[in-house]
Motif scaffolding. Sequence first.
Motif, PDB file in Angstrom:
ATOM      1  N   HIS A 181      -7.185  -1.040   7.704  1.00 34.82           N
ATOM      2  CA  HIS A 181      -6.608  -0.831   6.243  1.00 34.82           C
ATOM      3  C   HIS A 181      -5.528  -2.023   6.024  1.00 34.82           C
ATOM      4  O   HIS A 181      -5.409  -2.335   4.978  1.00 34.82           O
ATOM      5  CB  HIS A 181      -6.084   0.404   6.020  1.00 34.82           C
ATOM      6  CG  HIS A 181      -5.954   0.802   4.802  1.00 34.82           C
ATOM      7  ND1 HIS A 181      -6.728   0.499   3.837  1.00 34.82           N
ATOM      8  CD2 HIS A 181      -4.819   1.465   3.817  1.00 34.82           C
ATOM      9  CE1 HIS A 181      -6.370   1.188   2.539  1.00 34.82           C
ATOM     10  NE2 HIS A 181      -5.038   1.433   2.637  1.00 34.82           N
ATOM     11  N   MET A 194     -10.396   5.449  -5.643  1.00 33.31           N
ATOM     12  CA  MET A 194     -10.191   5.914  -4.015  1.00 33.31           C
ATOM     13  C   MET A 194     -10.088   7.501  -3.816  1.00 33.31           C
ATOM     14  O   MET A 194      -9.179   8.028  -4.336  1.00 33.31           O
ATOM     15  CB  MET A 194      -9.225   5.234  -3.486  1.00 33.31           C
ATOM     16  CG  MET A 194      -9.557   3.769  -3.334  1.00 33.31           C
ATOM     17  SD  MET A 194      -8.219   2.494  -2.301  1.00 33.31           S
ATOM     18  CE  MET A 194      -6.617   2.833  -3.325  1.00 33.31           C
ATOM     19  N   ILE A 225      -3.112   7.654  -7.572  1.00 33.35           N
ATOM     20  CA  ILE A 225      -4.288   7.556  -7.039  1.00 33.35           C
ATOM     21  C   ILE A 225      -5.461   8.467  -7.456  1.00 33.35           C
ATOM     22  O   ILE A 225      -6.335   8.089  -8.077  1.00 33.35           O
ATOM     23  CB  ILE A 225      -4.309   7.165  -5.513  1.00 33.35           C
ATOM     24  CG1 ILE A 225      -3.341   6.174  -5.312  1.00 33.35           C
ATOM     25  CG2 ILE A 225      -5.685   6.772  -5.133  1.00 33.35           C
ATOM     26  CD1 ILE A 225      -3.195   5.968  -3.517  1.00 33.35           C
ATOM     27  N   TYR A 285       5.967   9.183  -1.914  1.00 36.50           N
ATOM     28  CA  TYR A 285       4.601   9.069  -1.289  1.00 36.50           C
ATOM     29  C   TYR A 285       3.757  10.034  -2.131  1.00 36.50           C
ATOM     30  O   TYR A 285       2.635   9.622  -2.584  1.00 36.50           O
ATOM     31  CB  TYR A 285       4.784   9.693   0.101  1.00 36.50           C
ATOM     32  CG  TYR A 285       3.494   9.384   0.763  1.00 36.50           C
ATOM     33  CD1 TYR A 285       3.117   8.538   1.255  1.00 36.50           C
ATOM     34  CD2 TYR A 285       2.526  10.689   0.817  1.00 36.50           C
ATOM     35  CE1 TYR A 285       1.854   8.284   2.182  1.00 36.50           C
ATOM     36  CE2 TYR A 285       1.183  10.554   1.672  1.00 36.50           C
ATOM     37  CZ  TYR A 285       0.936   9.397   2.052  1.00 36.50           C
ATOM     38  OH  TYR A 285      -0.344   9.399   2.750  1.00 36.50           O
ATOM     39  N   ARG A 331      -6.548   5.723  10.295  1.00 42.56           N
ATOM     40  CA  ARG A 331      -7.239   5.044   9.306  1.00 42.56           C
ATOM     41  C   ARG A 331      -6.799   3.477   8.985  1.00 42.56           C
ATOM     42  O   ARG A 331      -7.389   2.507   8.578  1.00 42.56           O
ATOM     43  CB  ARG A 331      -7.039   5.747   7.923  1.00 42.56           C
ATOM     44  CG  ARG A 331      -7.888   7.208   8.217  1.00 42.56           C
ATOM     45  CD  ARG A 331      -7.608   7.777   6.830  1.00 42.56           C
ATOM     46  NE  ARG A 331      -6.524   7.859   6.174  1.00 42.56           N
ATOM     47  CZ  ARG A 331      -5.471   8.888   6.187  1.00 42.56           C
ATOM     48  NH1 ARG A 331      -6.036  10.249   6.818  1.00 42.56           N
ATOM     49  NH2 ARG A 331      -4.313   9.152   5.573  1.00 42.56           N
ATOM     50  N   TRP A 332      -5.336   3.550   9.362  1.00 38.77           N
ATOM     51  CA  TRP A 332      -4.659   2.187   8.980  1.00 38.77           C
ATOM     52  C   TRP A 332      -5.049   1.099   9.822  1.00 38.77           C
ATOM     53  O   TRP A 332      -5.009  -0.161   9.338  1.00 38.77           O
ATOM     54  CB  TRP A 332      -3.091   2.208   8.967  1.00 38.77           C
ATOM     55  CG  TRP A 332      -2.743   3.030   7.792  1.00 38.77           C
ATOM     56  CD1 TRP A 332      -3.300   3.651   6.634  1.00 38.77           C
ATOM     57  CD2 TRP A 332      -1.196   3.002   7.452  1.00 38.77           C
ATOM     58  NE1 TRP A 332      -2.322   4.093   5.759  1.00 38.77           N
ATOM     59  CE2 TRP A 332      -0.891   3.581   6.080  1.00 38.77           C
ATOM     60  CE3 TRP A 332       0.154   2.584   8.130  1.00 38.77           C
ATOM     61  CZ2 TRP A 332       0.132   3.940   5.418  1.00 38.77           C
ATOM     62  CZ3 TRP A 332       1.196   2.910   7.459  1.00 38.77           C
ATOM     63  CH2 TRP A 332       1.448   3.306   6.039  1.00 38.77           C
ATOM     64  N   ARG A 334      -3.721  16.442   0.446  1.00 35.78           N
ATOM     65  CA  ARG A 334      -2.758  15.824   1.150  1.00 35.78           C
ATOM     66  C   ARG A 334      -1.295  15.843   0.677  1.00 35.78           C
ATOM     67  O   ARG A 334      -0.280  15.961   1.211  1.00 35.78           O
ATOM     68  CB  ARG A 334      -3.236  14.033   1.137  1.00 35.78           C
ATOM     69  CG  ARG A 334      -2.306  13.308   2.072  1.00 35.78           C
ATOM     70  CD  ARG A 334      -2.458  11.774   1.945  1.00 35.78           C
ATOM     71  NE  ARG A 334      -3.857  11.312   2.164  1.00 35.78           N
ATOM     72  CZ  ARG A 334      -4.149  10.108   2.288  1.00 35.78           C
ATOM     73  NH1 ARG A 334      -3.169   9.361   2.229  1.00 35.78           N
ATOM     74  NH2 ARG A 334      -5.151   9.638   2.534  1.00 35.78           N
ATOM     75  N   TRP A 357      -6.789  14.253  -2.437  1.00 32.24           N
ATOM     76  CA  TRP A 357      -5.262  13.805  -2.955  1.00 32.24           C
ATOM     77  C   TRP A 357      -4.521  15.110  -2.899  1.00 32.24           C
ATOM     78  O   TRP A 357      -3.280  15.108  -2.522  1.00 32.24           O
ATOM     79  CB  TRP A 357      -5.163  12.797  -4.053  1.00 32.24           C
ATOM     80  CG  TRP A 357      -5.974  11.427  -3.763  1.00 32.24           C
ATOM     81  CD1 TRP A 357      -7.035  10.957  -4.157  1.00 32.24           C
ATOM     82  CD2 TRP A 357      -5.309  10.617  -2.554  1.00 32.24           C
ATOM     83  NE1 TRP A 357      -7.166   9.668  -3.807  1.00 32.24           N
ATOM     84  CE2 TRP A 357      -6.406   9.455  -2.778  1.00 32.24           C
ATOM     85  CE3 TRP A 357      -4.184  10.518  -1.862  1.00 32.24           C
ATOM     86  CZ2 TRP A 357      -6.062   8.390  -1.925  1.00 32.24           C
ATOM     87  CZ3 TRP A 357      -4.002   9.311  -1.306  1.00 32.24           C
ATOM     88  CH2 TRP A 357      -5.029   8.315  -1.130  1.00 32.24           C
ATOM     89  N   SER A 373       0.964  -1.225   0.105  1.00 27.97           N
ATOM     90  CA  SER A 373      -0.102   0.055   0.033  1.00 27.97           C
ATOM     91  C   SER A 373       0.899   1.327   0.094  1.00 27.97           C
ATOM     92  O   SER A 373       2.125   1.263   0.293  1.00 27.97           O
ATOM     93  CB  SER A 373      -0.773  -0.073   1.331  1.00 27.97           C
ATOM     94  OG  SER A 373      -0.108  -0.059   2.528  1.00 27.97           O
ATOM     95  N   LEU A 374       0.088   2.417  -0.120  1.00 26.11           N
ATOM     96  CA  LEU A 374       1.019   3.642  -0.187  1.00 26.11           C
ATOM     97  C   LEU A 374       1.577   3.736   1.328  1.00 26.11           C
ATOM     98  O   LEU A 374       0.933   3.700   2.411  1.00 26.11           O
ATOM     99  CB  LEU A 374      -0.190   4.702  -0.038  1.00 26.11           C
ATOM    100  CG  LEU A 374       0.050   6.320   0.037  1.00 26.11           C
ATOM    101  CD1 LEU A 374       0.963   6.347  -1.270  1.00 26.11           C
ATOM    102  CD2 LEU A 374      -1.243   7.041  -0.081  1.00 26.11           C
ATOM    103  N   SER A 381      -9.412   3.811   5.287  1.00 24.78           N
ATOM    104  CA  SER A 381      -9.113   4.371   4.184  1.00 24.78           C
ATOM    105  C   SER A 381      -9.975   3.937   2.740  1.00 24.78           C
ATOM    106  O   SER A 381     -10.193   4.658   2.130  1.00 24.78           O
ATOM    107  CB  SER A 381      -7.647   4.019   3.773  1.00 24.78           C
ATOM    108  OG  SER A 381      -6.750   4.477   5.033  1.00 24.78           O
ATOM    109  N   THR A 422      -2.892   9.051  10.219  1.00 26.92           N
ATOM    110  CA  THR A 422      -2.894   7.971   9.278  1.00 26.92           C
ATOM    111  C   THR A 422      -3.086   6.762   9.962  1.00 26.92           C
ATOM    112  O   THR A 422      -3.976   5.860   9.496  1.00 26.92           O
ATOM    113  CB  THR A 422      -1.772   8.124   8.301  1.00 26.92           C
ATOM    114  OG1 THR A 422      -1.901   9.549   7.762  1.00 26.92           O
ATOM    115  CG2 THR A 422      -1.750   6.933   7.493  1.00 26.92           C
ATOM    116  N   SER A 444      -4.666  -2.087  -1.213  1.00 27.96           N
ATOM    117  CA  SER A 444      -4.912  -0.309  -1.442  1.00 27.96           C
ATOM    118  C   SER A 444      -4.449  -0.159  -2.932  1.00 27.96           C
ATOM    119  O   SER A 444      -5.178  -0.386  -3.937  1.00 27.96           O
ATOM    120  CB  SER A 444      -4.446   0.341  -0.306  1.00 27.96           C
ATOM    121  OG  SER A 444      -5.103   1.556  -0.412  1.00 27.96           O
ATOM    122  N   ILE A 445      -3.413   0.724  -2.847  1.00 32.21           N
ATOM    123  CA  ILE A 445      -2.776   1.185  -4.357  1.00 32.21           C
ATOM    124  C   ILE A 445      -2.203   0.086  -5.015  1.00 32.21           C
ATOM    125  O   ILE A 445      -2.562  -0.202  -6.249  1.00 32.21           O
ATOM    126  CB  ILE A 445      -1.860   2.344  -4.129  1.00 32.21           C
ATOM    127  CG1 ILE A 445      -1.346   2.741  -5.714  1.00 32.21           C
ATOM    128  CG2 ILE A 445      -0.640   1.849  -3.559  1.00 32.21           C
ATOM    129  CD1 ILE A 445      -0.306   4.008  -5.301  1.00 32.21           C
TER     130      ILE A 445
END
Length: 263
Positions: free
Chosen positions: A238, A124, A186, A179, A152-153, A133, A130, A29-30, A212, A149, A95-96
């Motif tokens: 996540h 997403m 995304i 990042y 969310r994770w 962010r 995005w 993931s990211l 997320s 974060t 995720s990504i």
Amino acid sequence: MQIADLSALKIHYTDEGDPNGAPIVFANSLGTDLRLWDKLVPLLPAGLRIIRYDKRGHGLTQATPAPYSMGTLIRDVETLLDHLQVKDALFVGLSIGGMIGQGLAVKRPDLVRALVISNSAAKMGTAEMWNTRIANCRENGVGSIAGVTMERWFGKRFRATPELEAWQNMLSRQDLEGYTGCCAAIAGTDFYTPTSGLRLPVLGIAGTEDGSSPPDLVRETIDLVPGSKFEMIRGAGHLPCVEDPEEYARILKDFIKETGHVH
Ligand SMILES: O=C(O)CCC(=O)CC(=O)O
């Protein structure tokens, strides 16, 4: 440590297990690197060839200046798998990584014979989200968003464990170009139409506490592919392969059995 010096990028990867086994490829993931799968890999059945890699600008893979496109991230893993002479893999993308998996399955069906879309979706967030962010990270560093974060994770239970700090450190130390480059990829991705056309075994995995990519979002994408399967891991966020590797491995093992992914 293995580095593939491909013409466009130096990619860090691991190639473990049975070299003649059915290949399983993991895409993380990211803001995480291939250590994301450390607890899961020992729980996988014997006889698989297990490939993990760090995507562009993550882990030990080369970072190029942001922004990146999803097409570039898909081409990176395509080139790696061609280099390793891998075909007909079970691709597990989180995720990504799940977006990369969807794109790769559409572009190169010879590389992906079954797909796990874990904590991911065809689209997403919004471009605005995005871009905000990216701007925050550019101004204050990736570390400035690490605390929020983690909420969310990870689910509540895991956030109370000492391991949380290690994952927060991983994100805080994440390369800014890598990042924000992936955030841009995304932001520019909407795979609803191409993913609807996929005809291969697909498994969706979601975590009930994922902040997320919540379960409903994951389910919406999984439902695009006829005959697909959906599993939810209770109490996980996540990154359920970190929070509940035993349950994640059970789900994967069932899918491996159902799809006959053995040599
Ligand atoms: O985890 C990813 O690959 C992208 C989704 C995301 O935004 C994760 C997070 O909440 O930081």
